[in-house]
Write a protein that holds these residues in place. Structure first.
Motif, PDB file in Angstrom:
ATOM      1  N   ARG A   2       0.945  -1.093  -0.091  1.00  0.00           N
ATOM      2  CA  ARG A   2      -0.537   0.068   0.183  1.00  0.00           C
ATOM      3  C   ARG A   2       1.235   1.078  -0.013  1.00  0.00           C
ATOM      4  NH1 ARG A   2      -2.818   2.915   3.895  1.00  0.00           N
ATOM      5  NH2 ARG A   2      -1.965   1.528   5.104  1.00  0.00           N
ATOM      6  N   PRO A   3       1.013   2.365  -0.916  1.00  0.00           N
ATOM      7  CA  PRO A   3       2.143   3.559  -0.654  1.00  0.00           C
ATOM      8  C   PRO A   3       1.377   4.486   0.226  1.00  0.00           C
ATOM      9  CG  PRO A   3      -0.056   3.443  -2.782  1.00  0.00           C
ATOM     10  CD  PRO A   3       0.446   1.885  -1.689  1.00  0.00           C
ATOM     11  N   GLY A 285      -0.789   3.853 -10.585  1.00  0.00           N
ATOM     12  CA  GLY A 285      -0.880   5.282  -9.177  1.00  0.00           C
ATOM     13  C   GLY A 285      -0.924   6.585 -10.146  1.00  0.00           C
ATOM     14  N   ARG A 312       4.592   9.381  -4.488  1.00  0.00           N
ATOM     15  CA  ARG A 312       3.912   8.008  -3.901  1.00  0.00           C
ATOM     16  C   ARG A 312       5.319   7.062  -3.166  1.00  0.00           C
ATOM     17  NH1 ARG A 312      -1.025   7.152  -6.221  1.00  0.00           N
ATOM     18  NH2 ARG A 312      -1.268   5.270  -5.591  1.00  0.00           N
ATOM     19  N   HIS A 314       6.020   3.498  -1.968  1.00  0.00           N
ATOM     20  CA  HIS A 314       6.338   2.022  -1.239  1.00  0.00           C
ATOM     21  C   HIS A 314       7.188   1.209  -0.326  1.00  0.00           C
ATOM     22  CE1 HIS A 314       3.542   3.014  -5.511  1.00  0.00           C
ATOM     23  NE2 HIS A 314       4.917   3.822  -5.554  1.00  0.00           N
ATOM     24  N   ASP A 317       6.461  -5.481  -0.638  1.00  0.00           N
ATOM     25  CA  ASP A 317       6.209  -6.480   0.146  1.00  0.00           C
ATOM     26  C   ASP A 317       6.921  -7.832   0.237  1.00  0.00           C
ATOM     27  OD1 ASP A 317       2.677  -5.649   0.696  1.00  0.00           O
ATOM     28  OD2 ASP A 317       2.766  -6.134  -1.728  1.00  0.00           O
TER      29      ASP A 317
END
Lengths: 329, 748
Positions: A2-3, A285, A312, A314, A317
């Motif tokens: 999720r940014p 995005g 943004r 990031h 993950d």
């Protein structure tokens, strides 16, 4: 992944940069403001105010004490990172398009725009890292690049040379002491928009409007890798930990109004650094072209700044770090 | 800068200097001037006294052709009378060669008086013909060179199909390889100047050039033949590739030397259409372009201008008969190879708008092959004429060459007709656009002629809405139509509003064996509220794609199957409900799609987005017939992609049936082949990647070692080396703040 959306600029981003530890993220924009953020949560620490033109470029020294910015108001400013105080202002005839500290922080380069009869130059400035001392106005040297003007520049390791990327797509090596060109290769078919060094400065990546990014060996300017995309590129970065490169760009800002978001290709693309033609993934995005990309020095996150005025951030993950080509390891 | 160090090498005198290059450059052309001179023969012989009078007269005649620069009439003394007399010829020099050419055209054979018919010739021609050798020399026999096998691509062991791809300035031929990237066969830069086109049986690839057309083919892709036609824009092959029609917007000009070195003669001058013999490369006949409509305004070019009958035997076009007269249209039918009109006459048909040849059935094609030239087969064509005065609009079927009318049908309230022949020529569907009596609204009728039946019965299907697309299933008895009642239809729309449409499928219901009676076309199903506006049947029938093209928002592709295999119980059901076998296999989207192309076998289909229409995501996608995406290629400046057509199969229908029956046996072999290719490829890719990794790692090792040495020599530690994980200290600070403290005494 999720940014975190950093909303601190009112105009398009021009460059973003992490400090060496990666805890701070500096962003500059055409709105004449420099912002500094905590990279882990996106909280804004402060701003550096003083420029009266669009700011094109930013760099921070390795100890995170000094910040150098270049602007369309024909000045480069040195700031104290901690207080936001402007320590020194260098004045030039034209806008400053790119600044970069040398590896040992003792020098910085500034790329000046070619305009109004003035040739584009690369100016080598002497930097004193003591905040109390007065900085010298006198440059160490001024390099006049041959042929096409320089768009981006970086230092080689041990300050052996500087590397410049040019409007005609060529990449050159210059001796900063004499101002002589050592080597030049025609790398791209259109202007080079970004040039970023690898961690140890032994190779670098170039991004170009010709829709490709390429990796070269710093010492020899030997071509190593090429990544073809379908959109003009504005920025390219190399990731630590994983063997990837991140490319960003999109349709030109001028043409954006005539195209839909989908055609604009405003995505960060991940390519496998060594396998070249393997696109690993994309991060969407931005709703305008991506102007600048920076990777956290520990390789666990990256940020992108767009024409849309947003940064943004990031964080990768878990599966990003596990990604592997089973057959190759 | 060349210095004077080598001064010794300079020439010593003028004689030493070689001027030949300069002389060559500034050479004065001597012969050129003669082009403007003509020789006039058969003039009266006159003596000195009448010389001036004659010259004045001649001048008067020829001044219409252009400005006369000089007249020269040689006079010799007559051996008998010793007076100067002319010799019956004279020379006229004009200002330009064009004027000279004009004079020849106009006044060759000009009757000056009863006995003197002028013979006008080019001066250079007389010179040329006088130098021809008297004795006939046999031309040397050319050595026989064996030609390449023009259909070699059909012998591919895997029966792959070829595509031609035009992108930027590159034209490439590829083998389609299903899921693997296409294999390049041949590639040339600037192979064509405008576009490329296959011949209908796939033998030749035609490329367009300023000077004309070139045909290419064979395994080596060498040039096979050229057709010189300056500025050629459009071409059309006859169905069996025997003839080629070319059209150029520039009328043929012969140039000053009267067309020498070109295939054109004086009769071709000013014409725009040429018919060529494809095998020999000879010009067979040229035609003027019928670009002027009856009121004298330039017409739009409708292409193909000449329509060919299925056997290549006849070709025809519509022309305005008498110039400028309304309703005097003629149908000119020509014969091959003589290129003359059938029966030496065009057919006068008042108001004729359009016509179509009937395609030949498979049986007829067989016959054509065996009978050869012996027997003339009648070929059928259909044409329609609009309402003129009290006469109703009419669709007529006509036999050629007998010019016998087989069937006519009258229609009223007609705005437009479109004729669609089924690919075997079994049925003709005339899509009639009709208007109500008040002419306020329009609707469509489908008039279906069952050509093979006795007396050719016509069936009418009334459609309430406007039919915007119609397509027969190839070789089948079904068709699809797209209708719309959208109020936006026919409006000039901005930004391409997508029409709401309905798609309907029809089939021919066979009469039940016990009942008899005629067969009728029945609706299978109507799919409502679609956006599709184009129908693409698979060349083998059964599968059809409904596409939404030319829209700015919708890019849908629907893959339908009309013979979907149903289970046994459903089979019973299917008899009652014809729509049971109609199945949507897949709905896909191709952003920016402009073209849809089925491969000739009906196995694959390619949808593409061409740079010619817009620059959105140019490239193409390869699908199988079920609508599964196999490949996607984004290509900058992608312009055109065409499957190479295949000639008709040589197998008889019995053989085909046998293959279909034993399909499993054959398919196993192909499946094995596919598996093997996949295995080989993945192995190759693996090796390639492994090599890349090894190279990179080796390079890193070397560079890192160099770097470490250099750093050691310089005595500077790498600034990044201290950023190891061990040295990073994570400090967690827990701050506990007491906000409030209250003390309560609880009593029990």
């Amino acid at each position: 992944m999720r940014p975190i959306l950093l909303q601190g600029h009112t105009r398009s981003l021009t460059q973003i940069k992490y400090n060496r530890e990666g805890d701070l993220l500096f962003s500059v924009s055409k709105d004449q403001v420099v912002n500094v953020w905590y990279s882990h949560n996106g909280e804004r620490l402060g701003t550096y105010n003083g420029h009266v033109g669009a700011i094109w470029t930013v760099d921070v020294n390795s100890t995170s004490t000094l910040l150098l910015t270049g602007s369309a108001d024909n000045t480069a400013k040195l700031w104290e990172v901690q207080t936001g105080k402007c320590l020194h202002t260098w004045e030039f005839k034209t806008a400053i398009k790119r600044v970069a500290f040398s590896e040992d922080d003792a020098m910085a380069l500034a790329v000046t725009e070619q305009r109004m009869g003035y040739p584009g130059t690369v100016v080598i400035l002497s930097i004193k890292n003591d905040i109390e001392t007065e900085q010298s106005d006198e440059p160490i040297n001024i390099i006049y690049p041959k042929g096409s003007k320089a768009m981006a520049a970086e230092w080689g390791y041990l300050n052996k040379y500087i590397i410049t990327g040019h409007e005609d797509g060529s990449v050159a090596q210059y001796d900063w002491k004499t101002g002589d060109q050592i080597k030049s290769v025609k790398a791209h078919n259109a202007e080079i928009t970004d040039l970023q060094m690898s961690e140890d400065r032994t190779y670098f990546i170039t991004a170009s409007k010709d829709k490709s990014a390429q990796i070269f060996e710093s010492n020899t300017l030997n071509h190593l890798k090429k990544y073809m995309t379908d959109a003009p590129l504005n920025s390219a970065a190399i990731t630590p930990i994983q063997d990837f490169v991140i490319l960003g760009g999109g349709q030109d800002a001028m043409q954006v109004t005539t195209t839909t978001m989908r055609q604009g290709k405003f995505e960060c693309r991940f390519y496998h650094k060594i396998l070249e033609d393997v696109e690993v993934g994309r991060v969407k995005g931005h709703f305008g072209p991506i102007n600048t990309i920076a990777v956290h020095p520990d390789g666990k996150s990256f940020s992108s700044g767009g024409e849309d005025g947003y940064v943004r951030v990031h964080h990768f993950d878990e599966d990003y770090f596990r990604f592997k080509y089973p057959e190759l390891h | 800068m060349p210095g004077f160090d080598n001064a010794r090498q300079f020439p010593q005198s003028i004689e030493d200097i070689d001027f030949s290059d300069i002389e060559e450059k500034y050479k004065v052309p001597f012969e050129e001037g003669f082009d403007a001179i003509i020789v006039v023969d058969n003039a009266p012989t006159v003596d000195e006294s009448k010389k001036d009078k004659l010259l004045k007269f001649i001048r008067k005649i020829f001044k219409n052709a252009g400005n006369i620069k000089d007249i020269e009439m040689p006079m010799d003394p007559d051996p008998e009378t010793e007076t100067l007399t002319s010799k019956g010829f004279l020379f006229i020099e004009f200002e330009t060669p064009e004027q000279a050419a004009m004079a020849i055209k106009q006044y060759d054979g000009y009757p000056m008086d009863k006995t003197h018919h002028l013979a006008v010739n080019r001066f250079t021609d007389i010179e040329k013909y006088s130098q021809i050798e008297e004795e006939y020399k046999e031309p040397e026999e050319e050595k026989f060179v064996e030609k390449e096998h023009l259909r070699s691509w059909l012998t591919d062991p895997q029966a792959r199909d070829q595509i031609v791809l035009y992108r930027g300035d590159d034209v490439s031929i590829f083998w389609n390889q299903k899921t693997e990237p296409p294999e390049e066969v041949h590639k040339r830069i600037n192979w064509t100047e405008t576009y490329v086109q296959w011949s209908p049986l796939g033998t030749y690839l035609a490329t367009f050039h300023r000077q004309g057309i070139a045909l290419w083919g064979g395994p080596s892709w060498n040039k096979i033949i050229r057709f010189v036609h300056s500025g050629v824009k459009l071409i059309d092959f006859s169905p069996n590739e025997k003839y080629l029609v070319t059209w150029s917007n520039e009328p043929i000009t012969l140039g000053p030397n009267g067309g020498a070195g070109t295939p054109f003669g004086p009769e071709d001058e000013g014409r725009q259409i040429i018919i060529w013999d494809v095998h020999g490369g000879n010009l067979l006949r040229s035609f003027p372009s019928s670009t002027l409509s009856s009121d004298g305004t330039p017409n739009k070019i409708t292409w193909p201008m000449f329509k060919w009958s299925s056997s290549d035997k006849y070709f025809a076009r519509v022309t305005q008969g008498q110039q400028g007269q309304q309703g005097q249209q003629v149908l000119s039918v020509y014969e091959t190879p003589s290129m003359g009109l059938v029966g030496n006459k065009s057919i006068k048909i008042e108001g004729l708008v359009d016509f179509e040849w009937a395609p030949a059935s498979d049986k007829e094609k067989e016959k054509d092959k065996h009978s050869g030239e012996k027997k003339q087969r009648e070929e059928l064509l259909s044409y329609w004429t609009p309402e003129i005065g009290n006469q109703p609009a009419r669709v007529t079927l006509l036999n050629i060459p007998s010019k016998e009318i087989v069937r006519t049908r009258n229609l009223v309230n007609v705005t437009d007709c479109k004729m669609h022949w089924q690919s075997n020529g079994d049925f003709l569907c005339v899509k009639v656009g009709r208007h109500t009596k008040t002419k306020k609204s329009t609707f469509s009728n489908l008039e279906i002629f069952r050509v093979r039946e006795k007396d050719i019965p016509v069936e009418v299907i009334e459609v309430k809405d406007v039919v915007i697309a119609f397509a027969w299933e190839p070789k089948g008895e079904r068709f699809a139509i797209i209708t719309t009642s959208d109020p936006n239809y026919g409006q000039p729309t901005q930004g391409g509003v997508t029409l709401k449409t309905n798609v309907s499928f029809y089939y021919l219901e066979k009469p039940k064996p016990d009942k008899g009676g005629p067969a009728n076309f029945k609706l299978i199903k109507t799919l409502e509220k679609k956006s599709s506006n184009a129908i693409y049947w698979s060349p083998q029938g059964r599968h059809v794609i409904l596409a939404t093209l030319r829209s700015s928002t919708i890019f849908d592709l629907e893959f339908w199957d009309l013979d979907f295999e149903t289970t046994l119980d459903q089979k019973e059901f299917a008899k009652a409900d014809p729509a049971a076998c109609l199945q949507l296999m897949s709905t896909q989207e191709h952003y920016g799609v402009t073209d849809v192309e089925w491969d000739p076998t009906g196995r694959y289909v390619i949808t593409s987005s061409s740079f010619w229409r817009h620059s959105i995501e140019n490239g193409y996608i390869l699908w199988d017939f079920k609508g599964t995406q196999l490949q996607r290629h984004l290509l900058d400046k992608f312009k055109q992609l065409l499957w190479r057509p295949r000639p008709k199969s040589l197998l008889t229908s019995e053989q085909k049936k046998a293959i279909k029956k034993n399909l499993r046996e054959y398919s196993k072999k192909f499946d094995d082949d596919d598996d093997w290719v996949k295995l080989k490829l993945s192995k190759g890719q693996f090796e390639h990647r492994r090599r890349l990794m090894e190279e990179w790692n080796a390079w890193r090792k070397r560079v890192e070692k160099e770097l470490a040495e250099e750093r050691e020599n310089a005595g500077i530690v790498s600034p990044s080396s201290r950023r190891d994980d061990d040295t990073i200290e994570v400090i967690e600070e827990w701050i506990e703040e007491v906000v409030e403290e209250t003390e309560e005494i609880i009593e029990d």
